[in-house]
Design a protein around this motif. Structure first.
Motif, short mmCIF file in Angstrom:
data_model
loop_
_atom_site.label_atom_id
_atom_site.label_comp_id
_atom_site.label_asym_id
_atom_site.label_seq_id
_atom_site.Cartn_x
_atom_site.Cartn_y
_atom_site.Cartn_z
N ILE A 1 38.64 8.96 98.39
CA ILE A 1 39.68 7.83 98.85
C ILE A 1 40.58 7.18 98.00
CG2 ILE A 1 38.13 6.01 98.29
CD1 ILE A 1 39.89 5.92 101.42
N SER A 2 40.51 7.01 96.89
CA SER A 2 41.52 6.17 95.81
C SER A 2 42.72 7.46 95.82
CB SER A 2 41.21 5.72 94.74
OG SER A 2 39.96 4.89 95.07
N LEU B 1 43.29 10.05 97.73
CA LEU B 1 43.90 10.49 99.07
C LEU B 1 44.83 9.40 99.44
CD1 LEU B 1 42.94 11.95 102.11
CD2 LEU B 1 42.11 9.71 102.52
N LEU B 2 44.70 8.37 99.21
CA LEU B 2 45.88 7.32 99.61
C LEU B 2 46.82 7.51 98.54
CD1 LEU B 2 43.39 3.97 99.59
CD2 LEU B 2 44.28 5.21 101.56
#
Ligand SMILES: Cc1cc2nc3c(=O)[nH]c(=O)nc-3n(C[C@H](O)[C@H](O)[C@H](O)COP(=O)(O)O)c2cc1C
Ligand code: SF4
Ligand code: FES
Lengths: 209, 459
Positions: free
Chosen positions: A85-86, A88-89
């Motif tokens: 997630i982190s 990906l962002l």
């Protein structure tokens, strides 16, 4: 190759002796085999089974559960790109694409010269430094496309040999316990109250907060 | 903005480049807590930790002193297993503590084992953390040589071996019973609780305390300064300070030790000394307050204090101290898919709802993301979620052996409740295009309209 070398057998016995039960040393010994050969061969697993006193099937059972154990050879450098997630962002997937493009292999693949294997991995606990990757479990934070190309060049030229050992070697510092300082493993059977509890006076009953 | 002057309890040495050496550690008060503890009876040390109300920092937030008290009396030996497997997406603090201040952790382990009466400690470090393993090995070697670890510690009758053990890549091994299985040399699959509560039947079925790295790193300070001084910091349901990793779309991502209760999410995201606000001045879309397993929070939650009880009541958790910030450009379908894919990949496969459910959730989200979604897919996602975690409520109910399965439901429930229109817009729409902006790429769905007013706040 593949069976543990005499030196590694000595080391393996030292590791096994630290645990109350030998089977607990399975993962450390699999790491040792992987450090020796760069991957975990079937012969190594059979040898470990003998050392620990379990069946080869049990060793394969454990080994196959854990992603870091490679049961086929991988590249000298394992490039793990985080796309969780982190990352990906902040462009983790684009970084992975760039890595794949630069090295000419898809995630999961190894370059024909056996230098690099690429993996698309889960969070590697460097989320505030996204996008990030590891080469043989050594971190590279906030990686740009140019930064990655430079990294590949440095690795190919051997400029990072000090910092990044070939695949298989994790920590280069081992735990060493001086013989005169060993407290010894605590067997799960027949243990009594530890000395430092038994030797101190029982708590006074009224001392309750 | 509140920036308190609370002392740095666990990151105090981070300013020193050589904080990992015994020399620096001793020069900065190192092992004083151990000396203070050894001067007292073990039960007094337990009481000090109870007074501190130190909550576990591994995710579940259970009070450490209370957990220690669960070991059945008279059953020996007891073990300590240190959980250094840190792998929850967004979570980044235990690695820092192990790399930068390994002696502080070792000292915490010694204090815990002295207090509880553990005869041996196992320090389980995540396999992928080579530097942490090296730093801990070096620190342990120094500590053994100097008489802090091993037989007859500091000339007393307290003896303890700390065995450094590395994992080999598996998120589920962070779950305490799976950690124990792994330490026994097995596949890392969780055990059923009850009967296998570690404090009663843990490693080799003996009483075992499992504590997180950050939890234990607090003990030297508590032993030196007292539980009362610790409890004076923070708030009613969360005492002391805690490390939060603020990542994602903030100007200044980083790991910050802040005081509980006084500090709010707004401080953490926007204060110049912390997150520094959303990058490029964009609007906030959502943030994850406590790791991938936690339900998402939004604008209206920004003024909540960082306090377990308050955050729990608001429908989420502080979990593993991982705050992930998503700005208005975030493709929530994609974010949700990536989180769910994580749980699907990491499911150990022991329970059907988790093994089957998470992989179906991933497949359905994948097809929605690719523009191949079906009109019935949102209901299907929620139906599967309900099978894994009945009522999809918070705190989650479990049909599974461990909480991993229900964790996969959090991002889905959050994203669909709040951003249903984005999922609907994507169903049948073409796959999104990747656009690069200001050197950083993000993914935007062209068919997604601007967020409408939410119908339901939270999950
Ligand atoms: C799927 C799953 C993964 C977990 N991963 C971790 C982890 O990586 N590190 C950790 O300390 N606790 C993790 N936990 C929590 C542990 O089970 C346990 O509660 C914790 O280590 C106890 O330590 P504490 O009381 O000091 O927090 C995880 C729990 C679950 C269900
Ligand atoms: S919930 Fe998932 S990860 Fe946990 S025990 Fe069951 S199958 Fe394994
Ligand atoms: S999400 Fe990439 S390191 Fe954590």
């Amino acid at each position: 190759m593949a069976r543990l070398s005499p030196d590694n057998v000595t080391l393996a016995r030292e590791i096994i002796a630290r645990y109350p039960r030998p089977k607990s040393a399975l993962i450390p010994l699999l790491h040792l085999a992987q450090e020796q050969d760069g991957w975990v061969a079937t012969d190594a697993m059979e040898h470990i089974a003998q050392l620990v006193g379990v069946s080869p099937a049990e060793v394969i059972g454990t080994c196959s559960f854990y992603e870091m154990f490679k049961r086929e050879p991988v590249g000298t450098y394992l490039v793990n790109v985080c796309t969780n997630i982190s990352c990906l962002l902040l462009g983790g997937e684009e970084l992975l694409e760039h890595v794949e493009h630069t090295l000419g292999v898809r995630a999961g693949g190894t370059t024909p010269d056996g230098s690099f294997t690429v993996e698309d991995v889960e969070c590697i606990a460097a989320c505030t430094e996204a996008p990030c990757l590891q080469v043989n479990y050594r971190y590279r934070h906030r990686v740009t496309p140019e930064g990655f190309d430079q990294l590949v060049e440095d690795l190919r030229a051997g400029r990072l040999a000090e910092e990044i050992p070939p695949h298989g070697t994790l920590a280069r510092i081992r735990q060493r316990v001086p013989a005169e300082r060993v407290a010894g493993p605590a067997s799960p059977v027949g243990g009594g109250e530890p000395a430092w509890l038994a030797s101190r006076p029982a708590p006074p009953p009224e001392k309750v907060k | 903005m509140t920036v308190t002057d609370a002392p740095k309890i666990i990151t105090g040495r981070f300013g020193h480049d050589d904080a990992h050496t015994l020399e620096r550690y001793l020069a900065t008060g190192g092992y004083d807590g151990l000396r203070a503890a050894l001067d007292r009876r073990p039960d007094e040390v337990v009481q000090e930790v109870k007074t501190a109300s130190l909550l576990g920092r591994g995710g579940a937030g259970f009070p450490a002193g209370v957990k220690w008290g669960f070991c059945p009396p008279g059953v020996w030996p007891r073990y300590l297993v240190v959980n250094g497997d840190e792998s929850e997406p967004g979570t980044y603090k235990d690695r820092l503590l192990m790399e930068r201040d390994p002696h502080q952790l070792i000292e915490g382990i010694l204090i815990a084992c002295y207090a509880v009466g553990c005869a041996q400690a196992f320090l389980y470090v995540r396999g992928e953390m080579a530097l942490a393993q090296e730093r801990l090995a070096a620190a342990l070697n120094e500590a053994y040589e100097a008489g802090y670890v091993g037989r007859g510690i500091l000339g007393t009758d307290f003896s303890l071996d700390i065995v450094l053990h590395w994992g080999a890549g598996a998120y589920i091994v962070g779950e305490e019973t799976a950690l124990i299985e792994s330490l026994e040399g097995n596949r890392g699959m969780p055990r059923l609780k009850p009967p296998f509560f570690p404090a009663a039947k843990g490693l080799y079925l003996q009483p075992t305390i499992v504590n997180n790295v950050e939890t234990l790193s607090n003990l030297p300070w508590i032993a030196s300064n007292g539980g009362t001084a610790f409890a004076e910091l923070g708030a009613e349901t969360s005492r002391g300070t805690r490390m939060f990793a603020v990542s994602g779309h903030v100007r200044n991502p980083g790991v910050f030790e802040v005081e509980f209760g006084v500090t709010t999410f707004r401080d953490l995201l926007y204060a110049p000394v912390y997150g520094g606000g959303i990058r490029g001045g964009a609007a906030l879309k959502a943030f994850i307050p406590g790791g991938a397993s936690a339900p998402w929070f939004y604008e209206e939650h920004l003024d909540l204090p960082l306090e377990a009880g308050v955050v729990g009541k608001a429908g989420s958790m502080l979990g593993s101290g991982a705050v992930v910030v998503m700005d208005e450009t975030t493709d929530v379908v994609k974010a949700c898919l990536r989180l769910v894919r994580f749980f699907a990949r990491e499911s150990c496969g022991k329970c059907t709802p988790c093994r089957e459910g998470t992989s179906w959730l991933e497949k359905i989200l994948q097809r929605i993301h690719e523009g191949q979604g079906r009109a019935s897919d949102l209901d299907l996602l929620l139906d599967i979620s309900d099978n894994i975690s009945p009522t999809i409520d918070w705190p989650p109910k479990q049909t599974t052996i461990c909480p991993l399965g229900p964790s996969a439901v959090s991002p889905i429930a959050s994203a669909i409740t709040r951003f249903r229109h984005e999922f609907e817009a994507r169903i049948g729409a073409p796959a999104p295009v990747t656009v690069a902006i200001a050197g950083n790429a993000y993914t935007a769905a062209p068919a997604t309209p601007a967020p409408a007013e939410p119908e339901v706040a939270g999950v």
